[in-house]
Scaffold this active site. Structure first.
Site, short mmCIF file in Angstrom:
data_model
loop_
_atom_site.label_atom_id
_atom_site.label_comp_id
_atom_site.label_asym_id
_atom_site.label_seq_id
_atom_site.Cartn_x
_atom_site.Cartn_y
_atom_site.Cartn_z
N THR A 130 14.32 -63.11 -7.57
CA THR A 130 13.78 -62.83 -6.24
C THR A 130 13.32 -64.11 -5.55
OG1 THR A 130 11.92 -61.75 -5.10
CG2 THR A 130 11.55 -62.39 -7.36
N ASP A 131 13.28 -64.08 -4.22
CA ASP A 131 12.74 -65.22 -3.49
C ASP A 131 11.22 -65.32 -3.61
OD1 ASP A 131 12.04 -63.06 -1.89
OD2 ASP A 131 12.92 -63.86 -0.04
N GLU A 132 10.58 -64.29 -4.13
CA GLU A 132 9.13 -64.31 -4.23
C GLU A 132 8.61 -65.35 -5.22
OE1 GLU A 132 7.05 -60.55 -4.17
OE2 GLU A 132 8.86 -59.50 -3.50
N TYR A 155 3.89 -59.83 -10.33
CA TYR A 155 5.34 -59.59 -10.30
C TYR A 155 6.12 -60.89 -10.16
CZ TYR A 155 9.88 -58.84 -8.15
OH TYR A 155 11.21 -58.91 -7.84
N LYS A 159 8.69 -62.89 -12.81
CA LYS A 159 10.08 -63.24 -12.50
C LYS A 159 10.30 -64.75 -12.57
CE LYS A 159 13.10 -61.04 -11.52
NZ LYS A 159 14.14 -60.41 -12.40
#
Length: 346
Positions: A130-132, A155, A159
């Site tokens: 993810t870009d998060e 989260y 990741k």
């Protein structure tokens, strides 16, 4: 290719499974069938001779070893993950167990399998992220593949950890890995705990449409079927050891997004009052990142991919899908957390 997809009964994973089968690949769908998984997501390919389903958990190493020995995939596409930020705030342990320990288990199983196969050049381990992991942007700028990691939630931290493990297994053991980091996905079969399905279903029920804070948080929206196409392209043609950012090139604030959804619903399923009257601003969640935006130059220049669906077209297709598939989302209404505000225990 023969592809083992982890998390193939989830939202993005099922889109990959459906697309891969349409493209003529063989697919083994390995999924633990946790709360957000649904085999209805892959019902259209369930009877295809190129499709197999295997119920297994990436936290179960012996099950992974057996799956690889039995099915001998050419490619592993790793999508199985806990992915809801609000849930990670309330219960971070599950995110560490699945996203970190589960990824470690899969990497080790893949390494042993690859060695036993004679380390074929054709094998790949594709990790989907993810870009998060990059943190939060200000009003300008975009994430590139060189942006330093700066995760802000349990989260995104889990990741980020899994991304680092995949790179380490590539560097230390020579495992042929490729990584992708995507922006916010949306589209059909989206589990009704994320913003877009929550807004659609609350509107249809005449319930408040909750928006965190003042709605100014900006995301880059990627239609899930565009994402599936990009993932399969990277799995086949991406450069080993390299990461690719996959973005929708469709930035808008949460408030703008909800207003667009209300406008589409006003047209397709008009109510007594405009749906925008139901918009309700609620207390922001802890550590809510202000803005995400992806620079997709690398995947465009190296692999020739760019998104084909605008956010306006994608939202209309998504709303129409939910209107036409009431039986799918009605069956999920009693699952844990659906229709509840999560992420408030902190």
């Amino acid at each position: 290719m023969k592809i083992l997809v982890t998390g193939g009964a989830g939202f993005i994973g099922s889109a990959v499974v459906r697309r891969a089968i349409r493209d003529g690949h063989q697919v083994v769908n390995l999924d633990a069938l946790t709360y957000a998984a649904c085999l209805e997501n892959v019902a259209e390919v369930a009877n295809d001779p190129n499709y197999n389903f295997l119920k297994a958990d990436i936290r179960d190493r012996p099950a992974l070893d057996q799956a690889l020995a039995d099915h001998a995939p050419d490619v592993i596409m790793h999508l199985a993950a806990e992915s809801h930020v609000d849930r990670s705030i309330d219960g971070p342990g599950a995110f560490v167990e699945t996203n970190v320990t589960g990824t470690y288990n899969l990497l080790e199983a893949a390494r042993v399998y690859w060695d036993r196969q004679g380390r074929p050049d054709s094998f790949r381990f594709h990790h989907i992220s993810t870009d998060e992991v990059y943190g939060s942007l200000g009003p300008i700028g975009q994430f590139t593949e060189e942006t330093p990691y700066d995760p802000r939630s349990p989260y995104s931290a889990s990741k980020a950890a899994s991304d680092h493990l995949v790179r380490a297994w590539g560097e230390t053991y020579g495992l042929p890995v490729v990584l992708t980091n995507c922006s916010n996905n949306y589209g059909p079969y989206h589990f009704p705990e994320k913003l877009i399905p929550v807004i659609i279903l609350n509107a249809l029920a005449g319930k408040p449409l909750p928006i965190y804070g003042d709605g100014s948080n900006v995301r880059d929206w990627l239609f899930v079927e565009d994402h599936a196409e990009a993932l399969l392209l990277v799995a086949q043609k991406g450069e080993l050891g390299r990461s690719y950012n996959i973005g929708g090139e469709n930035e808008c604030s949460n408030l703008q997004l909800v207003q667009m959804l209300c406008g589409i619903l006003d047209r397709l399923r008009p109510g007594a009052e405009p749906y925008a009257d139901l918009i309700t601003f609620v207390t922001d969640r802890p550590g809510h990142d202000a803005r995400y935006a992806i620079d997709p130059t690398r995947i465009r220049d190296e692999l020739g991919w760019r998104p084909s669906v605008s956010v306006e077209e994608g939202l209309e297709r998504t709303v129409r899908w939910y209107l036409d598939n009431e039986s799918w989302w009605q069956a999920l209404q009693n699952r844990e957390g659906v229709g509840e505000r999560l992420g408030t225990k902190a």
